[in-house]
Design a protein around this motif. Structure first.
Motif, short mmCIF file in Angstrom:
data_model
loop_
_atom_site.label_atom_id
_atom_site.label_comp_id
_atom_site.label_asym_id
_atom_site.label_seq_id
_atom_site.Cartn_x
_atom_site.Cartn_y
_atom_site.Cartn_z
N MET A 76 0.84 -1.20 0.00
CA MET A 76 0.00 0.00 0.00
C MET A 76 0.87 1.25 0.00
SD MET A 76 -3.05 1.19 2.65
CE MET A 76 -1.95 1.58 4.04
N HIS A 77 1.95 1.25 0.80
CA HIS A 77 2.87 2.38 0.87
C HIS A 77 3.42 2.72 -0.51
CE1 HIS A 77 6.46 4.57 2.61
NE2 HIS A 77 6.92 4.24 1.40
N TYR A 78 3.93 1.72 -1.22
CA TYR A 78 4.55 1.97 -2.52
C TYR A 78 3.52 2.44 -3.55
CZ TYR A 78 9.19 0.16 -1.41
OH TYR A 78 10.44 -0.01 -0.89
N MET A 79 2.29 1.89 -3.47
CA MET A 79 1.27 2.31 -4.43
C MET A 79 0.77 3.72 -4.12
SD MET A 79 0.96 0.13 -6.83
CE MET A 79 -0.62 0.48 -7.57
N MET A 80 0.72 4.08 -2.85
CA MET A 80 0.38 5.47 -2.49
C MET A 80 1.42 6.42 -3.06
SD MET A 80 -0.83 5.10 1.51
CE MET A 80 -0.97 6.89 1.72
N GLU A 81 2.68 6.06 -2.93
CA GLU A 81 3.75 6.90 -3.45
C GLU A 81 3.68 6.99 -4.97
OE1 GLU A 81 7.92 7.28 -1.62
OE2 GLU A 81 8.14 5.75 -3.16
N ALA A 82 3.41 5.87 -5.63
CA ALA A 82 3.29 5.86 -7.09
C ALA A 82 2.13 6.74 -7.54
CB ALA A 82 3.11 4.43 -7.59
N ALA A 83 1.02 6.68 -6.81
CA ALA A 83 -0.14 7.51 -7.15
C ALA A 83 0.17 8.99 -6.98
CB ALA A 83 -1.34 7.11 -6.27
N ALA A 84 0.89 9.32 -5.92
CA ALA A 84 1.28 10.71 -5.69
C ALA A 84 2.16 11.22 -6.83
CB ALA A 84 2.01 10.85 -4.35
N ASN B 270 7.21 9.91 -0.77
CA ASN B 270 7.57 11.04 -1.62
C ASN B 270 6.30 11.76 -2.09
OD1 ASN B 270 10.30 10.39 -1.43
ND2 ASN B 270 10.24 9.09 -3.25
N GLN B 271 6.36 13.07 -2.14
CA GLN B 271 5.27 13.91 -2.64
C GLN B 271 3.97 13.66 -1.88
OE1 GLN B 271 4.98 14.09 -6.96
NE2 GLN B 271 7.14 13.55 -7.19
N ALA B 272 4.07 13.35 -0.59
CA ALA B 272 2.88 13.06 0.21
C ALA B 272 1.86 14.19 0.17
CB ALA B 272 3.30 12.78 1.66
N GLN B 273 2.35 15.42 0.14
CA GLN B 273 1.44 16.57 0.20
C GLN B 273 0.57 16.67 -1.05
OE1 GLN B 273 4.71 16.68 -0.05
NE2 GLN B 273 5.27 17.99 -1.78
N THR B 274 0.99 16.06 -2.17
CA THR B 274 0.22 16.14 -3.41
C THR B 274 -0.76 14.98 -3.57
OG1 THR B 274 1.80 14.89 -4.76
CG2 THR B 274 2.21 17.27 -4.48
N LEU B 275 -0.65 13.96 -2.72
CA LEU B 275 -1.49 12.77 -2.90
C LEU B 275 -2.96 13.09 -2.63
CD1 LEU B 275 -1.84 9.74 -3.41
CD2 LEU B 275 -1.48 9.37 -0.96
N ASP B 276 -3.81 12.75 -3.58
CA ASP B 276 -5.26 12.86 -3.42
C ASP B 276 -5.74 11.56 -2.78
OD1 ASP B 276 -7.95 13.31 -3.56
OD2 ASP B 276 -8.06 13.34 -5.75
N LEU B 277 -5.81 11.54 -1.46
CA LEU B 277 -6.17 10.33 -0.70
C LEU B 277 -7.62 10.39 -0.27
CD1 LEU B 277 -5.39 7.69 0.82
CD2 LEU B 277 -4.78 9.15 2.77
N ILE C 294 0.39 7.75 6.94
CA ILE C 294 1.50 7.74 5.98
C ILE C 294 1.54 9.06 5.21
CG2 ILE C 294 2.32 6.68 3.82
CD1 ILE C 294 1.33 3.97 4.97
N LYS C 295 0.37 9.52 4.78
CA LYS C 295 0.31 10.80 4.07
C LYS C 295 0.60 11.96 5.03
CE LYS C 295 -2.99 13.97 1.89
NZ LYS C 295 -2.07 14.62 0.92
N GLY C 296 -0.07 11.97 6.18
CA GLY C 296 0.05 13.09 7.11
C GLY C 296 1.44 13.27 7.67
N GLU C 297 2.15 12.15 7.90
CA GLU C 297 3.51 12.22 8.44
C GLU C 297 4.57 12.32 7.35
OE1 GLU C 297 4.27 12.42 11.79
OE2 GLU C 297 2.08 12.66 11.98
#
Length: 391
Positions: A146-154, A213-220, A206-209
């Protein structure tokens, strides 16, 4: 007096039964996010959808992939984690990409050639939906995927949606906080072994902390459970992986998984994986068993074909993180001049620190070792608070 005692005992049993019945009813009322289509289907209409799913991704008796297709959602790709899309691969086994025979949708493994799909593949999608049953343990690798896919999506600028499911170990927060130098695929975040969070809550953290990479841009987007409290007992309707076949194995897994870094078997290759442990050269108990090769769950398991003596935990009420079995094994191995932690580096990755292994080798008690974690756990509880969704 005897009659009064019997009446009191009867009332106590009745009260306990009543509380148990209420717990069962409450658990039965839990509705996983995938079973709340009004909360997410409209957001997927007209979108090119990728799914990170496996055999646990069910909407009642229907797989989420089939359910979405039946509701005219354009599912264009499936991503498969460890154990594969259908959950029939052994732990650590290479998972190949393929085509789903039922739907014709291409399946891309993210537990094989790469842990994160290439950017050009994700640019063909508008949203990725994650719906996998986790067990609430840091080294269970679905949350790493999930971590890696969140990063890929961001990085691709697409939405990431989590359909939440209960944490069967959600009542517990225990174990050392992972230290950065021991980060690996079996431990990616500075959280304890038992973190007490659902996957949606963890995604929010994961996004909030900013752990990607690019956590602030992720549309979660997180779709929560209905009628859920984290202290509820929840029996998983589908086994989350081949060697966690029932509630007992899931409850014992946080404690017994550390034996994977030792010569000791945890029952892989039997009918009771993660519900027993034993060894052939040291009599660890009176329970006898012999691991056998079982394609799909335990191909050539540790100590295959050998007669082992150990401990049967199928009736054990132990839950949470129990170090006593590991400490006892260390005492027995040291007495015979043998090394318990033959894969010390793997042990330290599972623990997220080398301090736990060293404390066990030094002869510290479980209470002493657990006391060393308390400051870190208190800090973690406060840190996770903004991301929680349930009481």
């Amino acid at each position: 007096m005897r009659i009064l005692l019997f009446i009191a005992f009867g009332l106590l049993l009745s009260a306990c039964a009543s509380q148990s019945d209420k717990a069962v009813l409450a658990s039965a009322d839990i509705k996983v996010a995938a079973e709340r289509p009004d909360a997410y289907l409209a957001q997927l209409k007209g979108q090119r959808v990728g799914l990170l799913v496996n055999q646990t991704s069910m909407v009642g008796q229907t797989h989420l992939a089939d359910y979405l297709l039946e509701n005219n959602i354009n599912v264009t790709r499936i991503f498969a984690p460890e154990h594969g899309f259908r959950g029939d691969h052994d732990a650590g086994a290479h998972v190949n990409s393929e085509i789903d025979a039922k739907t014709g949708i291409p399946i891309t493994s993210i537990y094989g050639k790469f842990k994160k799909p290439p950017l050009e593949m994700l640019q063909q999608l508008d949203v990725i939906v994650f719906d996998i049953q986790d067990v609430g343990v840091r080294f269970y690798t679905y949350i790493s995927s999930m971590h890696y896919m969140m990063e890929a999506a961001a990085e691709a600028g697409i939405r990431f949606m989590v359909l939440d499911r209960p944490n069967p170990n959600g009542r517990f927060i225990d174990g050392p906080i992972l230290e950065p130098e021991f980060r690996s695929f079996v431990g990616m975040h500075p959280i304890p072994v038992l973190h007490g969070m659902t996957v949606a809550e963890l995604a929010r953290m994961i996004k909030g902390e900013k752990w990607i990479n690019q956590a602030q841009t992720l549309d979660l987007v997180t779709i929560p459970l209905a009628n859920y409290k984290r202290d509820m007992f929840y029996s998983l309707p589908v086994a989350p992986s081949p060697n966690l076949p029932n509630d007992q194995a899931i409850g014992l897994y946080p404690s017994l998984c550390f034996f994977e870094a030792t010569p000791i078997s945890v029952g892989r290759g039997t009918d009771f994986p993660f519900q027993a442990f034993g060894f052939n050269d040291i009599a660890m108990g009176s329970f006898e068993f012999s691991p056998e090769s079982r394609p799909g769950s335990a191909l050539h398991p540790k100590l295959e074909g050998k007669k082992l003596n150990g401990v049967d935990l199928r009736q054990s009420r132990q839950r949470g993180l129990d170090l006593d079995w590991l400490i006892s094994a260390q005492v027995q191995f040291a007495k015979d001049g043998m090394e318990l932690f033959e894969r010390a580096d793997f042990m330290d990755k599972l623990a997220g620190t080398d301090q736990m292994r060293k404390a066990i080798q030094a002869g510290q008690s479980a209470e002493q070792i657990k006391q060393s974690w308390q400051a870190g756990l208190m800090k973690f509880k406060a840190q996770r608070q903004p991301y929680l969704l349930y009481e």
